[in-house]
Design a protein around this motif. Structure first.
Motif, PDB file in Angstrom:
ATOM      1  N   ILE A  58      29.130  38.153  45.706  1.00 29.97           N
ATOM      2  CA  ILE A  58      27.991  38.664  46.246  1.00 29.97           C
ATOM      3  C   ILE A  58      26.985  37.349  46.657  1.00 29.97           C
ATOM      4  CG2 ILE A  58      27.510  39.228  43.825  1.00 29.97           C
ATOM      5  CD1 ILE A  58      25.549  41.469  45.214  1.00 29.97           C
TER       6      ILE A  58
ATOM      7  N   MET B 169      28.411  31.608  43.504  1.00 33.37           N
ATOM      8  CA  MET B 169      29.266  32.732  43.613  1.00 33.37           C
ATOM      9  C   MET B 169      30.590  32.959  42.931  1.00 33.37           C
ATOM     10  SD  MET B 169      28.222  33.095  47.763  1.00 33.37           S
ATOM     11  CE  MET B 169      29.328  34.572  48.074  1.00 33.37           C
ATOM     12  N   LEU B 170      31.237  31.997  42.481  1.00 30.63           N
ATOM     13  CA  LEU B 170      32.528  31.764  41.856  1.00 30.63           C
ATOM     14  C   LEU B 170      32.417  31.589  40.630  1.00 30.63           C
ATOM     15  CD1 LEU B 170      34.750  30.052  44.563  1.00 30.63           C
ATOM     16  CD2 LEU B 170      34.661  32.687  44.050  1.00 30.63           C
ATOM     17  N   GLN B 171      32.989  32.202  39.576  1.00 27.18           N
ATOM     18  CA  GLN B 171      32.970  31.945  38.054  1.00 27.18           C
ATOM     19  C   GLN B 171      33.477  30.683  37.563  1.00 27.18           C
ATOM     20  OE1 GLN B 171      33.941  35.529  35.840  1.00 27.18           O
ATOM     21  NE2 GLN B 171      32.462  36.668  37.150  1.00 27.18           N
ATOM     22  N   ASP B 172      34.480  30.160  38.645  1.00 24.89           N
ATOM     23  CA  ASP B 172      34.927  28.965  37.920  1.00 24.89           C
ATOM     24  C   ASP B 172      34.007  27.868  37.957  1.00 24.89           C
ATOM     25  OD1 ASP B 172      35.226  28.624  40.405  1.00 24.89           O
ATOM     26  OD2 ASP B 172      37.393  28.616  40.601  1.00 24.89           O
ATOM     27  N   TYR B 173      32.926  27.962  38.480  1.00 24.71           N
ATOM     28  CA  TYR B 173      32.033  26.526  38.609  1.00 24.71           C
ATOM     29  C   TYR B 173      31.510  26.750  37.230  1.00 24.71           C
ATOM     30  CZ  TYR B 173      28.052  23.823  39.096  1.00 24.71           C
ATOM     31  OH  TYR B 173      26.998  22.808  39.081  1.00 24.71           O
TER      32      TYR B 173
ATOM     33  N   VAL C 245      34.372  33.088  50.284  1.00 20.19           N
ATOM     34  CA  VAL C 245      33.980  31.821  49.694  1.00 20.19           C
ATOM     35  C   VAL C 245      35.026  31.077  48.814  1.00 20.19           C
ATOM     36  CG1 VAL C 245      33.196  33.154  47.429  1.00 20.19           C
ATOM     37  CG2 VAL C 245      32.079  30.964  48.124  1.00 20.19           C
TER      38      VAL C 245
ATOM     39  N   ASP D 234      27.630  36.439  35.428  1.00 14.53           N
ATOM     40  CA  ASP D 234      29.192  36.734  35.893  1.00 14.53           C
ATOM     41  C   ASP D 234      29.577  37.967  35.442  1.00 14.53           C
ATOM     42  OD1 ASP D 234      29.474  34.038  36.407  1.00 14.53           O
ATOM     43  OD2 ASP D 234      30.664  33.353  34.720  1.00 14.53           O
TER      44      ASP D 234
ATOM     45  N   ARG E  95      29.793  36.130  40.867  1.00 15.07           N
ATOM     46  CA  ARG E  95      28.761  35.829  40.129  1.00 15.07           C
ATOM     47  C   ARG E  95      27.552  35.827  40.878  1.00 15.07           C
ATOM     48  NH1 ARG E  95      29.190  29.626  38.208  1.00 15.07           N
ATOM     49  NH2 ARG E  95      29.982  30.402  36.462  1.00 15.07           N
ATOM     50  N   LEU E  96      26.375  35.942  40.214  1.00 15.16           N
ATOM     51  CA  LEU E  96      24.889  36.108  40.908  1.00 15.16           C
ATOM     52  C   LEU E  96      23.943  35.302  39.982  1.00 15.16           C
ATOM     53  CD1 LEU E  96      23.571  37.754  43.309  1.00 15.16           C
ATOM     54  CD2 LEU E  96      23.158  39.423  41.517  1.00 15.16           C
TER      55      LEU E  96
END
Lengths: 474, 396
Positions: free
Chosen positions: A371, B253-257, A382, A424, A430-431
């Motif tokens: 998102i 947007m990605l949790q691995d960052y 992404v 998260d 993640r936002l």
């Protein structure tokens, strides 16, 4: 058989102590607190929270949703549609606003009962939400609170069957606002009690008793609306209700929450009701609606989780200064930062699923939920860069954890400082978003969060709603 | 693909004094910086064959450059957030390298103090001008978007916030010291660690002195073919690499960052080192101007750009590695913190300092035996950024 199949409530976490109001104005306190909608809440956001609570508890899909209120954010534009969209109801859902009277919650309930009885609807959620304002320094400023409730009317898994109802209307001017009034106007209390409130409620009760051949002793609980604790107690005396029968009106904790008040009392009554109990339920305003409710065996399961008792106390006491700022009672110094650019209605419309129900997308190729903080629906993944391989993915109902945060003293907000976080979601995604309803001392990496529908800002006549994260309730 | 190395040289530069230039407009700033550069290169405005003007907020289109009265030549406005000034230089250098012109002008300008605001004005105050049109982008401030890094860095490396703040304070103190030696810097005062840690909080855990100055300013470079550079001056500065690395919101947007590094910085600098032929930046670079928009970012840049091993910037800060006398002086002119940060001008301002250092003209701030210098910008923020890494040297 038609009846109540679920009930949900929403009370803001903020309480304004009436002593604080009295202190501000060097006046007299009526004691207790009132619930105050947060700076980013209004009738619609509270109705959304109550509707979601009601839907989650009920477990059924709604094909109708109405909103009973005297404080709709728009004069022209339906609020129920905003609520239904945020609750992610299907487009076929029949939506309606019931406005302009404190009796609208029971009017809407009656309409829902009739619709289900007639077979034109299966499950109708009746939400009631209000943020009425009393003029500064006045009696109503202390009396009026903010809150929302929602009942689902259906024919399956009924917790409270509607055995009968009786209604009268009455053109009586006790409380009113014209288009130009921000604050509720009121007629003299004794006149209201003696010429309006008491005879009208009396007449509705006797009409109901006569119609269904009942007596007051047939009811284990009597739940009725009144303007304040004094009026509420006055009716108990005049009607000679047994005090054990009378549902406490909650005014000491939350104040008179307008259209939500009677339903919030009903929620409190249902939380304690036993199978076989019968409740006399009364809505008032420009007349009176009275219902006979019979509690079924389903109530036991419904009572596994508290409905309202855990929310009455609130979490945060605010100052009168905060209240005055949030409600725009005094002009406050503007932010030195430039104004946000106006939002684009076409842009908002394009991203309506994200804005209303916090939909993002999940990649069918790699499974990554995603998102964007600015609402753009992804076209290219992404994570794996697959193009147009997405299915809609809802984030509104996902729990999240705080990955990082900041407490921002520059951000323009009516409740500084603002809290912002990188969140998260459980299950991925993640936002970066705003946090609300936070205790600043408790904000920490790893904090559990849930999503809440809030008002981001008001600009050029548009109420701009979106989702924020708040500390998880459990 | 053989890159830009040693194809283009900078032969003239100019830079205004940065600061609250109430009495100077965009046009004054441009003229002031450009005429210093013309003089420095020993050329006339009519010698310019093409120009690029970089600004974020202070003008649309190439007409922003009209105060220079360049007569009917190709001019283009470029914008890439905080990397804007560097982008103007990259465009001018690429044009020269491509052989389409021999003398090109790169201008960066920003007039922030006309906004009436104490912060950075913009389409969004997030420092993220991709606000979208739906009006739901969060409205947090620019410092907030970098504060996420500090919160997470302290968390991951078990640094208590009070200790972390003292650590970051050393960066602000260093940059103020350097700025105090620089008459063109916005601020020219020394500060103490106590002042920094006791300053008002702006976006927790960052306080006032963790944030860069909001300033007006302009900076200008004149580039030509490397083989023609000595016709202009004896001490041209040769471009060794120009790399821009842009994120696509992966980190947001990605949790691995992890929010303790910036991927764009890491990848951008690695490519720049490869293009310049640098193996060990800490040893080979003589000085570096990095994007200290907020103190935490300078600290993270030490690690991202390979100056410090990952997770060990703290040791280097405490050892004074990046002071003027240290092993690798960083932000010798005061940095964004102290020189100021007029967005579009900053990339070229950094290059102005490195250019002077490589020519041995940096006065009291002069580093010893300079050979190679780096400038680094990060537009955007943690989560999605635009990293520019330029490396220049005084030998071909």
């Amino acid at each position: 058989m038609v009846g109540i199949t679920s009930i949900g409530v929403y009370l803001p976490i903020y309480r304004l102590n009436r002593d604080e109001i009295a202190r501000t104005w060097t006046g007299r306190s009526t004691g207790g607190t009132k619930a105050v909608a947060g700076y980013d809440e209004d009738t619609v956001t509270m109705a959304v929270a109550a509707a979601l609570d009601c839907l989650e508890r009920g477990g059924a899909k709604a094909d109708g949703l109405s909103l009973a209120t005297t404080t709709a954010p728009y004069k022209e534009k339906q609020s129920a549609a905003i609520v239904a969209a945020a609750a992610d109801l299907a487009a076929e859902c029949h939506t309606a606003d019931f406005t302009d009277s404190l009796r609208t919650p029971t009017i809407a309930m009656k309409a829902a009962i009739d619709a289900v009885k007639a077979g034109s609807a299966e499950n109708v959620v009746v939400t009631a939400s209000d943020c009425r304002m009393g003029a500064a320094k006045g009696v109503l400023e202390q009396a009026l609170g903010d809150g929302a409730a929602a009942v689902m009317i259906g024919s399956e898994k009924i917790i409270a069957e509607v055995e009968g109802s009786y209604s009268i209307f009455n053109d009586f001017t006790d409380l009113w606002r014209t288009e130009d009034d921000r604050f509720v106007r009121a007629a003299e209390q004794r006149f209201v009690d003696e010429a309006g409130y008491i005879p009208t409620v009396q007449s509705a009760i006797s009409g109901l008793m006569k119609k269904y051949k009942q007596t007051l002793t047939d009811f284990s609980k009597i739940v009725y609306y009144a303007s304040d604790a004094r009026q509420h107690a006055g009716l108990t005396r005049r009607m000679k209700f047994d005090k054990e029968q009378v549902q406490e009106p909650l005014y000491n904790e939350i104040g008179n929450t307008g259209t939500a008040a009677a339903l919030l009392m009903l929620a409190a009554a249902l939380e304690k009701a036993k199978p076989g109990d019968r409740i006399l339920f009364i809505g008032y305003g420009d007349g009176c609606d009275a219902f006979i409710l019979r509690i079924t065996d389903e109530i036991t399961k419904f009572q596994e989780k508290p409905v309202i008792s855990d929310k009455l106390a609130g979490k945060t006491e605010i100052s009168y200064g905060q209240y005055a700022t949030w409600r725009n009672l005094v002009p406050v110094e503007a932010s030195t930062l430039p104004d946000r650019p106006p939002l684009s209605l076409p842009g908002r419309w394009r991203e309506r699923r994200t804005i209303s129900a916090l939909y993002g997308a999940r990649c069918r190729k790699c499974g990554t939920p995603q998102i964007s903080q600015i609402g753009q629906t992804p076209r290219v993944c992404v994570n794996c860069q697959a193009k147009d391989e997405f299915e809609p993915y809802k984030f509104a109902d996902k729990k999240a954890a705080l990955f990082s945060y900041t407490i921002d003293h520059l951000q323009p907000t009516l409740n500084p400082p603002a809290v912002n976080g990188v969140i998260d979601f459980e299950g991925g995604g993640r936002l970066i978003c705003e946090l609300t309803d936070c205790d600043l001392d408790k904000v920490a990496v790893g904090m559990k969060l849930e999503m809440t529908f809030r008002k981001m800002f008001y600009s050029r006549g548009i109420h701009n709603y979106f989702w924020k994260a708040k500390p998880a309730s459990d | 693909m053989d890159g830009i190395k040693d194809k283009v040289a900078i032969v003239g530069m100019g830079c205004t004094k940065f600061g609250e230039r109430w009495d100077k407009g965009v046009e004054d700033l441009i003229v002031e910086a450009a005429y210093e550069a013309f003089k420095d290169a020993g050329i006339e405005p009519k010698d310019i064959q093409a120009a690029w003007i970089g600004t974020v907020f202070s003008g649309l289109s190439a007409i922003t450059l009209s105060p220079l009265q360049l007569q009917y030549i190709p001019i283009t406005r470029v914008e890439n957030m905080c990397a804007t000034g560097s982008e103007a230089l990259r465009a001018a250098s690429y044009a020269v390298a491509a052989g389409v012109c021999d003398v090109a002008l790169a201008v960066g300008v920003e007039k922030l103090k006309d906004s009436g605001a104490t912060g950075v004005k913009g389409p969004s105050i997030v420092g993220d001008n991709q606000d979208g049109s739906s009006g739901i982008g969060p409205s947090y401030s620019a410092p907030a978007s970098f504060a996420y890094l500090a919160t997470r860095y302290f968390h991951d490396y078990n640094i208590p916030p009070e200790e972390g703040k003292r650590l970051l304070a050393q960066i602000a103190v260093k940059n103020h010291h350097n700025g105090s030696l620089n008459p063109k810097a916005h601020f020219q005062n020394e500060i103490t660690i106590e002042q920094v840690v006791n300053a008002p909080i702006i976006a927790w855990p960052l306080g006032l002195f963790d944030c860069c100055g909001v300033s007006d300013g302009a900076s200008v470079a004149i580039v030509t073919r490397a083989d023609m550079a000595k016709n202009f001056r004896d001490d041209p500065v040769y471009i060794k690499s120009m790399q821009v690395n842009v994120g696509a919101r992966q980190g947001a947007m990605l949790q691995d960052y992890d929010f303790v590094h910036i991927e764009e910085n890491v990848l951008g600098s690695q490519k720049a080192y490869a293009e310049a032929g640098i193996k060990n930046p800490r040893k080979e670079l003589s000085c570096a101007e990095v994007h200290d928009c907020f103190s935490i970012h300078e600290m993270i840049v030490y690690e991202d750009l390979g100056f410090s091993p990952r997770g060990r910037a703290r040791e280097d800060i405490e050892a004074g590695t990046f002071t003027l006398e240290g092993e690798l002086p960083v932000n010798t002119d005061g940095g964004l913190k102290c020189f100021g940060h007029p967005l579009g001008a900053s990339g070229l301002r950094m290059m102005y300092e490195v250019y002077k250092q490589l020519q041995g003209k940096a006065g009291p701030r002069q580093v010893k035996n300079p050979r190679l210098g780096l400038t680094h910008n990060l537009g955007g923020n943690a989560g999605t950024g635009i990293c520019s890494c330029l490396i220049v040297g005084n030998e071909k």
